[in-house]
Design a protein around this motif. Structure first.
Motif, mmCIF file in Angstrom:
data_model
loop_
_atom_site.group_PDB
_atom_site.id
_atom_site.type_symbol
_atom_site.label_atom_id
_atom_site.label_comp_id
_atom_site.label_asym_id
_atom_site.label_seq_id
_atom_site.Cartn_x
_atom_site.Cartn_y
_atom_site.Cartn_z
ATOM 1 N N LEU A 112 15.985 45.713 28.277
ATOM 2 C CA LEU A 112 17.000 46.577 28.862
ATOM 3 C C LEU A 112 16.674 46.830 30.330
ATOM 4 O O LEU A 112 15.940 47.729 30.678
ATOM 5 C CB LEU A 112 17.075 47.903 28.095
ATOM 6 C CG LEU A 112 17.480 47.803 26.634
ATOM 7 C CD1 LEU A 112 17.404 49.160 25.967
ATOM 8 C CD2 LEU A 112 18.880 47.230 26.517
ATOM 9 N N ARG A 113 17.256 46.005 31.210
ATOM 10 C CA ARG A 113 17.006 46.103 32.643
ATOM 11 C C ARG A 113 18.329 46.164 33.386
ATOM 12 O O ARG A 113 19.308 45.538 33.004
ATOM 13 C CB ARG A 113 16.205 44.912 33.129
ATOM 14 C CG ARG A 113 14.854 44.808 32.447
ATOM 15 C CD ARG A 113 13.789 44.493 33.455
ATOM 16 N NE ARG A 113 12.488 44.545 32.828
ATOM 17 C CZ ARG A 113 11.590 45.475 33.107
ATOM 18 N NH1 ARG A 113 11.842 46.387 33.992
ATOM 19 N NH2 ARG A 113 10.426 45.463 32.512
ATOM 20 N N ASP A 114 18.336 46.930 34.469
ATOM 21 C CA ASP A 114 19.509 47.050 35.326
ATOM 22 C C ASP A 114 19.820 45.679 35.922
ATOM 23 O O ASP A 114 18.948 45.040 36.501
ATOM 24 C CB ASP A 114 19.211 48.061 36.442
ATOM 25 C CG ASP A 114 20.443 48.407 37.255
ATOM 26 O OD1 ASP A 114 21.189 47.488 37.624
ATOM 27 O OD2 ASP A 114 20.624 49.598 37.547
ATOM 28 N N PRO A 115 21.065 45.179 35.774
ATOM 29 C CA PRO A 115 21.386 43.864 36.326
ATOM 30 C C PRO A 115 21.342 43.823 37.851
ATOM 31 O O PRO A 115 21.262 42.750 38.431
ATOM 32 C CB PRO A 115 22.805 43.582 35.827
ATOM 33 C CG PRO A 115 23.292 44.808 35.187
ATOM 34 C CD PRO A 115 22.157 45.747 35.014
ATOM 35 N N VAL A 116 21.348 44.980 38.506
ATOM 36 C CA VAL A 116 21.319 45.020 39.972
ATOM 37 C C VAL A 116 19.895 44.961 40.493
ATOM 38 O O VAL A 116 19.536 44.092 41.280
ATOM 39 C CB VAL A 116 22.033 46.284 40.509
ATOM 40 C CG1 VAL A 116 21.904 46.370 42.022
ATOM 41 C CG2 VAL A 116 23.481 46.295 40.080
ATOM 42 N N ASP A 117 19.043 45.897 40.063
ATOM 43 C CA ASP A 117 17.695 45.986 40.648
ATOM 44 C C ASP A 117 16.571 45.687 39.653
ATOM 45 O O ASP A 117 15.407 45.798 39.977
ATOM 46 C CB ASP A 117 17.473 47.348 41.296
ATOM 47 C CG ASP A 117 17.642 48.495 40.319
ATOM 48 O OD1 ASP A 117 17.563 48.290 39.085
ATOM 49 O OD2 ASP A 117 17.866 49.622 40.788
ATOM 50 N N ARG A 118 16.947 45.291 38.427
ATOM 51 C CA ARG A 118 15.994 44.880 37.378
ATOM 52 C C ARG A 118 15.042 45.997 36.942
ATOM 53 O O ARG A 118 14.039 45.736 36.301
ATOM 54 C CB ARG A 118 15.186 43.643 37.791
ATOM 55 C CG ARG A 118 16.020 42.463 38.239
ATOM 56 C CD ARG A 118 17.001 41.948 37.213
ATOM 57 N NE ARG A 118 16.333 41.535 36.004
ATOM 58 C CZ ARG A 118 16.907 41.486 34.807
ATOM 59 N NH1 ARG A 118 18.156 41.825 34.665
ATOM 60 N NH2 ARG A 118 16.239 41.092 33.758
ATOM 61 N N THR A 119 15.330 47.251 37.272
ATOM 62 C CA THR A 119 14.505 48.358 36.791
ATOM 63 C C THR A 119 14.842 48.630 35.328
ATOM 64 O O THR A 119 15.950 48.317 34.874
ATOM 65 C CB THR A 119 14.736 49.640 37.628
ATOM 66 O OG1 THR A 119 16.124 49.989 37.561
ATOM 67 C CG2 THR A 119 14.316 49.438 39.068
ATOM 68 N N PRO A 120 13.925 49.213 34.570
ATOM 69 C CA PRO A 120 14.198 49.488 33.158
ATOM 70 C C PRO A 120 15.382 50.444 32.981
ATOM 71 O O PRO A 120 15.608 51.330 33.795
ATOM 72 C CB PRO A 120 12.907 50.139 32.661
ATOM 73 C CG PRO A 120 11.865 49.716 33.635
ATOM 74 C CD PRO A 120 12.560 49.559 34.951
ATOM 75 N N LEU A 121 16.124 50.238 31.905
ATOM 76 C CA LEU A 121 17.227 51.125 31.543
ATOM 77 C C LEU A 121 16.785 52.014 30.393
ATOM 78 O O LEU A 121 16.096 51.567 29.478
ATOM 79 C CB LEU A 121 18.450 50.309 31.126
ATOM 80 C CG LEU A 121 19.116 49.490 32.229
ATOM 81 C CD1 LEU A 121 20.151 48.539 31.645
ATOM 82 C CD2 LEU A 121 19.760 50.399 33.251
#
Length: 132
Positions: A5-14
């Protein structure tokens, strides 16, 4: 699963929340139709920033649900003829991709006994199909 689960913009965890998935940068990806809407678009107030909340689809853009039981156009009549020729058996799985408001899965479920699953980019269209 949490690592996926990672943000598609900045790849940070969701982080899962009741309303959806929240990124470390504050974007909220809304819960929708048994999953999450991970589409990204420019923020309305800042074209250089990205937002996770897609604009709603106007109801007029949804169009009319296809009524294959009572086709009122030549297109629907032709589509129903094609569906009647498919080699399907009760319980067969059918995946409809991008069905919008076609009405195909409901018709196949009622008349052919298939087990239908549909995928569409617009949550409004998925909800309309589920209601039908």
């Amino acid at each position: 699963m949490r690592d996926l689960l990672r943000d598609p913009v900045d790849r940070t965890p969701l982080t899962p929340q009741p309303a959806g998935l929240r990124s470390a940068s504050g974007r909220l990806y809304p819960a929708c139709c048994g999953g999450w809407d991970l589409r990204v678009r420019p923020a309305p107030d800042d074209p250089d920033a990205l937002s996770a909340a897609p604009p709603p689809i106007p109801a007029v853009a949804l169009g009319e649900m296809g009524h294959l039981d009572y086709p009122h156009t030549l297109t629907l009549l032709h589509q129903r003829g094609l569906l009647q020729r498919l080699t399907l058996h009760p319980g067969d799985p059918v995946l409809e991709i991008g069905g919008g408001r076609s009405g195909v899965l409901g018709w196949l479920e009622r008349h052919r006994g298939i087990h239908g699953v549909g995928v569409d980019i617009a949550p409004e269209w998925v909800e309309a199909q589920n209601e039908a």
